[in-house]
Scaffold this motif. Sequence first.
Motif, PDB file in Angstrom:
ATOM      1  N   VAL A  99       0.279  -1.251  -0.235  1.00 19.51           N
ATOM      2  CA  VAL A  99       0.161   0.387  -0.143  1.00 19.51           C
ATOM      3  C   VAL A  99       1.235   1.084  -0.116  1.00 19.51           C
ATOM      4  CG1 VAL A  99      -2.093   0.874   1.026  1.00 19.51           C
ATOM      5  CG2 VAL A  99      -2.065  -1.542   1.576  1.00 19.51           C
ATOM      6  N   ALA A 100       0.281   2.040  -0.395  1.00 22.87           N
ATOM      7  CA  ALA A 100       1.330   3.287  -0.565  1.00 22.87           C
ATOM      8  C   ALA A 100      -0.089   4.515  -0.175  1.00 22.87           C
ATOM      9  CB  ALA A 100       1.404   3.706  -1.913  1.00 22.87           C
ATOM     10  N   ALA A 101       0.863   5.232   0.780  1.00 23.07           N
ATOM     11  CA  ALA A 101       0.048   6.573   1.485  1.00 23.07           C
ATOM     12  C   ALA A 101       0.569   7.626   1.644  1.00 23.07           C
ATOM     13  CB  ALA A 101      -0.309   6.117   2.685  1.00 23.07           C
ATOM     14  N   SER A 102      -0.297   8.846   1.879  1.00 20.01           N
ATOM     15  CA  SER A 102       0.840  10.459   1.757  1.00 20.01           C
ATOM     16  C   SER A 102       0.439  10.598   2.994  1.00 20.01           C
ATOM     17  CB  SER A 102      -0.738  11.556   1.438  1.00 20.01           C
ATOM     18  OG  SER A 102      -1.657  10.616   2.891  1.00 20.01           O
ATOM     19  N   MET A 103       1.837  10.850   3.770  1.00 23.78           N
ATOM     20  CA  MET A 103       2.785  11.234   4.679  1.00 23.78           C
ATOM     21  C   MET A 103       1.341  11.209   5.850  1.00 23.78           C
ATOM     22  SD  MET A 103       5.583  13.723   4.153  1.00 23.78           S
ATOM     23  CE  MET A 103       6.981  13.184   2.873  1.00 23.78           C
ATOM     24  N   ALA A 104       0.680  11.636   6.273  1.00 22.74           N
ATOM     25  CA  ALA A 104      -0.037  11.703   7.681  1.00 22.74           C
ATOM     26  C   ALA A 104      -1.773  10.666   7.648  1.00 22.74           C
ATOM     27  CB  ALA A 104      -0.482  13.230   7.803  1.00 22.74           C
ATOM     28  N   GLY A 123       1.030 -15.353   8.373  1.00 18.56           N
ATOM     29  CA  GLY A 123       1.701 -15.701   7.506  1.00 18.56           C
ATOM     30  C   GLY A 123       2.157 -14.375   6.140  1.00 18.56           C
ATOM     31  N   ALA A 124       1.102 -13.364   5.737  1.00 19.01           N
ATOM     32  CA  ALA A 124       0.934 -12.029   5.648  1.00 19.01           C
ATOM     33  C   ALA A 124       2.188 -11.146   5.542  1.00 19.01           C
ATOM     34  CB  ALA A 124      -0.147 -11.699   5.958  1.00 19.01           C
ATOM     35  N   ASP A 125       2.381 -10.854   4.124  1.00 18.55           N
ATOM     36  CA  ASP A 125       4.154  -9.917   3.687  1.00 18.55           C
ATOM     37  C   ASP A 125       2.809  -8.670   3.887  1.00 18.55           C
ATOM     38  OD1 ASP A 125       5.915  -8.363   2.972  1.00 18.55           O
ATOM     39  OD2 ASP A 125       6.525 -10.210   1.215  1.00 18.55           O
ATOM     40  N   ILE A 126       3.133  -7.621   3.640  1.00 23.04           N
ATOM     41  CA  ILE A 126       2.101  -6.447   3.898  1.00 23.04           C
ATOM     42  C   ILE A 126       3.274  -5.299   4.094  1.00 23.04           C
ATOM     43  CG2 ILE A 126       0.834  -4.915   5.062  1.00 23.04           C
ATOM     44  CD1 ILE A 126      -0.483  -6.777   6.275  1.00 23.04           C
ATOM     45  N   THR A 127       3.775  -4.244   3.658  1.00 17.87           N
ATOM     46  CA  THR A 127       4.025  -3.431   3.440  1.00 17.87           C
ATOM     47  C   THR A 127       3.368  -2.097   3.332  1.00 17.87           C
ATOM     48  OG1 THR A 127       6.064  -4.793   1.813  1.00 17.87           O
ATOM     49  CG2 THR A 127       6.148  -1.637   2.360  1.00 17.87           C
ATOM     50  N   VAL A 128       3.559  -0.964   3.741  1.00 19.53           N
ATOM     51  CA  VAL A 128       2.524   0.816   3.516  1.00 19.53           C
ATOM     52  C   VAL A 128       4.023   1.444   3.191  1.00 19.53           C
ATOM     53  CG1 VAL A 128       2.279   2.254   5.245  1.00 19.53           C
ATOM     54  CG2 VAL A 128       1.588  -0.328   5.391  1.00 19.53           C
TER      55      VAL A 128
END
Length: 303
Positions: A99-104, A123-128
């Motif tokens: 997931v990509a998000a704005s800073m705040a 087992g999930a691989d989660i990246t923000v």
Amino acid sequence: MDDGVTLRRLSVFCLVVDAGGVTRAAEQLRVAQPSVSGQLRSLEKALGATLVVRSGVSLVLTEAGERVYRWAKEVLASSAQVQRDVDDLVAGTAGSLVVAASMAIGTYLLPPVMTALRAERTGADITVQIGEPEVALRAAQRGTIDFAVTSWVDSEVPEDLIGEKLWEEPMVLCASPHGPPDGDSITLAQLHDLPLVGVPSGVSFHRMVQDQLRRHGTALPKPVIRLGHAEAIIEAVSANGWVALAMGYMLRRDVEAGRVRAVEIRDAHLVEGIGLYHREAKYFSPLQAAAVEALRELGRARS
């Protein structure tokens, strides 16, 4: 079309278009300019059509170039998604989510949702990824992320993306405990008499606030300084007795700690829309679909 139409050449072509020229594309790729020009010429030869022409100092897409550019973006996005799916299968994980998000939003709203999701799926691989909204939206267009969560700006859903407004967050005035203004509420007119910390001009939050203030017949006052991150803004307010327009969710911990206070704007309902963006042809895996539903549930709880 022959075998000369490779993913590499399509990628270089799209980068030339997105970067605004061969020189900038070469700089981003960290290769010599002739290498990029060669890839572009090879692609044109393979397709049997001129894709770009020079107009002054700029490169302009031909009609064929416009069509190939739209097709190439879809091909590259699909290729990225397939590679990620295959990587998941090879690794034997329980699914991946990027997931990509704005800073705040990425700093304050997403972490509790994503950490709760990870606790449920060991087992999930989660990246923000956290950065500028425009960067997040471009990543969604390219298919290198599953979806983006950024500030919602009316009538600004980018090409090739579907936008969903999840909910609205109230905006308040962040003030230091002992600085102006007096009291727990102000009017928009009083805002112009206060030392305001702003955000960089042109970012989505700035445009969003400007649009709402225009509808109230006013505009943002000139700031004493512009800062690009919520933590820096809060620190400047607390240390200098300044004020800043901010989202309530950004201030909760600092209000509880007594570093700042939240002041109501009593004659205007200013909000930040929280928007979710993804590609039109995006297929959501069970993990990705669960993340989207968790965000929708958060929106229902906060509305």
